[in-house]
Design a protein around this motif. Structure first.
Motif, short mmCIF file in Angstrom:
data_model
loop_
_atom_site.label_atom_id
_atom_site.label_comp_id
_atom_site.label_asym_id
_atom_site.label_seq_id
_atom_site.Cartn_x
_atom_site.Cartn_y
_atom_site.Cartn_z
N ASP A 10 -13.18 1.90 1.24
CA ASP A 10 -14.37 1.45 1.97
C ASP A 10 -14.14 0.18 2.77
O ASP A 10 -14.65 0.03 3.88
N LEU A 11 -13.37 -0.76 2.20
CA LEU A 11 -13.29 -2.11 2.78
C LEU A 11 -11.87 -2.64 2.97
O LEU A 11 -11.70 -3.74 3.48
N GLY A 12 -10.89 -1.88 2.55
CA GLY A 12 -9.51 -2.35 2.70
C GLY A 12 -9.18 -3.53 1.82
O GLY A 12 -8.30 -4.32 2.13
N LYS A 13 -9.88 -3.67 0.69
CA LYS A 13 -9.64 -4.81 -0.20
C LYS A 13 -8.33 -4.63 -0.98
O LYS A 13 -8.03 -3.55 -1.48
N HIS A 14 -7.57 -5.72 -1.10
CA HIS A 14 -6.38 -5.74 -1.94
C HIS A 14 -6.83 -5.68 -3.39
O HIS A 14 -7.87 -6.26 -3.75
N PRO A 15 -6.07 -5.02 -4.29
CA PRO A 15 -6.46 -4.94 -5.70
C PRO A 15 -6.69 -6.30 -6.36
O PRO A 15 -7.57 -6.42 -7.22
N VAL A 16 -5.95 -7.31 -5.94
CA VAL A 16 -6.14 -8.64 -6.53
C VAL A 16 -7.49 -9.22 -6.10
O VAL A 16 -8.22 -9.80 -6.91
N GLU A 17 -7.84 -9.04 -4.83
CA GLU A 17 -9.16 -9.49 -4.36
C GLU A 17 -10.27 -8.74 -5.08
O GLU A 17 -11.29 -9.31 -5.47
N SER A 18 -10.06 -7.43 -5.28
CA SER A 18 -11.06 -6.62 -5.97
C SER A 18 -11.26 -7.10 -7.40
O SER A 18 -12.40 -7.16 -7.89
N PHE A 19 -10.17 -7.44 -8.07
CA PHE A 19 -10.31 -7.94 -9.45
C PHE A 19 -10.95 -9.33 -9.46
O PHE A 19 -11.85 -9.60 -10.25
N ARG A 20 -10.51 -10.20 -8.53
CA ARG A 20 -11.04 -11.57 -8.50
C ARG A 20 -12.54 -11.57 -8.23
O ARG A 20 -13.30 -12.32 -8.86
N ASN A 26 -10.64 0.05 -7.77
CA ASN A 26 -9.79 -0.53 -6.73
C ASN A 26 -9.59 0.45 -5.56
O ASN A 26 -9.61 0.05 -4.39
N LEU A 27 -9.39 1.71 -5.90
CA LEU A 27 -9.16 2.73 -4.86
C LEU A 27 -10.38 2.87 -3.96
O LEU A 27 -10.26 2.93 -2.73
N ALA A 28 -11.56 2.90 -4.57
CA ALA A 28 -12.80 3.03 -3.79
C ALA A 28 -12.99 1.83 -2.87
O ALA A 28 -13.37 1.98 -1.70
N LEU A 29 -12.71 0.63 -3.39
CA LEU A 29 -12.85 -0.58 -2.57
C LEU A 29 -11.81 -0.62 -1.45
O LEU A 29 -12.08 -1.14 -0.36
N LYS A 30 -10.65 -0.07 -1.70
CA LYS A 30 -9.62 0.01 -0.67
C LYS A 30 -10.06 0.97 0.44
O LYS A 30 -9.92 0.68 1.63
#
Length: 467
Positions: free
Chosen positions: A57-67, A51-55
């Motif tokens: 690189d892309l500003g993704k919310h943890p819920v979006e990352s999991f979904r 989740n941290l890496a996706l945040k």
């Protein structure tokens, strides 16, 4: 000299992978199961790190990352573990009666050392979805993550080195030049290739009369455009086709839904991902800078380059020859093209290269049939979007310019396998007319044999039927 050194290191890594594969280790069911279970442990134990890496690189919310990434991968690993024994099993093949006594089976065998080049928009999801199939099929693998998502690339390398067998599975980080070196090496060996490319995925929106249908359709459209990596997805809705008489209603419905889902200040809501980098931001900005395109904006349009954020933007009838309608948008800009009648959508879709997906929101069964039979795409989804990507039982892939090959679930296993034919025959029965010297009598027997006319063969042999 540094480039020369990198090439030598790469060759050493490839040599180790080939040695591991040639040892037969990766073909063992126990190895495949252990690697899949280790991958599952990694996804569960290191979710926060992903989740941290996706945040970053892309500003993704943890819920979006999991979904969109972690959740589907957990599901895919479970699906592979459950189906692996059956997938690995030989399948009996049907043979014609003329081959009796004989039998044949199709036995899946791994391709060898496979290369997976992943993209930056779903750096974990796309990397591991393919890797699951490669492992399940018994291959050694090289994973090349995208250098455009550096935090994710680095995390992928560390996680794979910690959890998986690094003699059989390696991560090669670096620029696209590294990928070219690997691909050049692969090209020497007549390597099969699967490509997921994308393209302009349209959404056909019919005149929905029910307020419930309208509400649900708007949420699904917004999620498949702005709520999936800010539209930076190959399966995201690229543009909408709608009848002129329903277009103003559609715009108001979408505006209301944007407010409801993303709030008055979408940038601060943390529910929309950021653009990957300044280069892609500039590309999207240039699409909007066309004066005719600028004039077609009916909602949004604000850009924050410092934070790489673009507001959800709706456009009505930008010029069809403008860049925004020719290029794959890959961002939170949603053109709405109006048509005299909704059936015209088929001709419009067919005027562009084949899409990875077509989405159609309609209760009209006749329109559904026309879209199904009158268009070609990787997939068609009625009254929803992107759900085909997360279904393990459905193959995912494109056609024509939207890609070649298909994967997910058993289809990933098949993509990384070759079905080897193993046929068996006894010496008890032989058909003498198979062999020279040739004559008309044998030709007549062949004609009957290839028409599966077994009675005719018997009658010819008994001298009761002549040519």
């Amino acid at each position: 000299m540094e480039g020369h050194s990198n090439n030598i290191d790469l060759e050493m890594e490839m040599k180790e992978l080939r040695q591991t594969f040639n040892s037969g280790k990766t073909k063992e069911e126990s190895w495949r199961i252990s690697q899949l279970k280790n991958l599952m442990s990694m996804l569960v134990e290191k979710e926060d790190q992903i989740n941290l890496a996706l945040k970053q690189d892309l500003g993704k919310h943890p819920v979006e990352s999991f979904r969109d990434e972690v959740g589907p991968l957990i599901k895919s690993v479970n699906y592979a573990l459950k189906g692996l024994k059956k997938w690995m099993s030989a399948k009996k093949a049907d043979l014609p009666l003329a081959a009796f006594p004989a039998s044949a089976h199709l036995v899946p065998e791994p391709l060898g050392v496979v290369l997976i080049i992943s993209s930056w928009n779903f750096p974990f999801g796309l990397s591991f979805e393919a890797l699951i199939g490669a492992i399940a099929a018994g291959n050694a693998a090289v994973l090349k993550p995208s250098d455009l998502a550096p935090a994710s690339s680095s995390a992928l390398a560390k996680l794979i080195n910690s959890y998986l067998d690094t003699k059989a599975i390696k991560v090669i980080e670096g620029s696209s030049n590294v990928a070219r070196v690997v691909m050049t090496a692969a090209a020497k060996n007549l390597t099969p290739v699967a490509l997921e490319l994308g393209g302009k995925c349209p959404a056909v929106v019919d005149s929905l009369s029910s307020s419930w249908d309208q509400k649900i359709a708007m949420k699904r459209i917004l999620s498949a455009k702005f709520g999936t990596c800010a539209g930076q997805a190959c399966v995201a809705i690229d543009y909408i086709l709608v009848e002129k008489k329903f277009s103003s209603t559609l715009v108001e419905l979408l505006k209301a839904a944007i407010l409801s889902v993303f709030g008055e200040n979408p940038k601060e809501s943390n529910n929309i991902a950021r653009i990957i980098n300044k280069s892609h931001f500039s590309r999207l900005k240039n699409l909007l800078n066309d004066p005719m395109v600028q004039a077609s904006i009916v909602h949004g349009g604000s850009l924050d380059e410092d934070n790489l954020f673009i507001e959800p933007t709706l456009l009505v009838d930008p010029p069809v020859k403008a860049g925004i309608m020719i290029e794959e948008i890959f961002g939170p800009l949603l053109p709405i093209i109006t048509l005299e009648k909704i059936e015209d959508s088929i001709e419009f879709i067919n005027s562009l290269p084949k899409a990875l997906a077509i989405y159609a929101f309609t209760n009209n069964e006749g329109l559904k049939k026309k879209i199904s039979s009158g268009t070609s795409s990787g997939s068609i989804v009625f009254n929803d979007a992107i759900i085909q990507y997360v279904a393990d039982s459905l193959p995912f892939g494109g056609v024509g310019e939207s890609g070649i090959g298909r994967y997910h679930g058993k289809f990933s296993f098949d993509m990384f396998s070759h079905e080897k034919v193993i046929a068996r025959r006894s010496f008890l029965v032989d058909f003498w007319f198979r062999y020279p010297p040739w004559n008309d009598h044998k030709l007549h027997l062949f004609r009957s044999a290839y028409n599966f006319d077994y009675l005719g063969i018997l009658l010819i042999m008994l001298g009761l039927k002549r040519s």
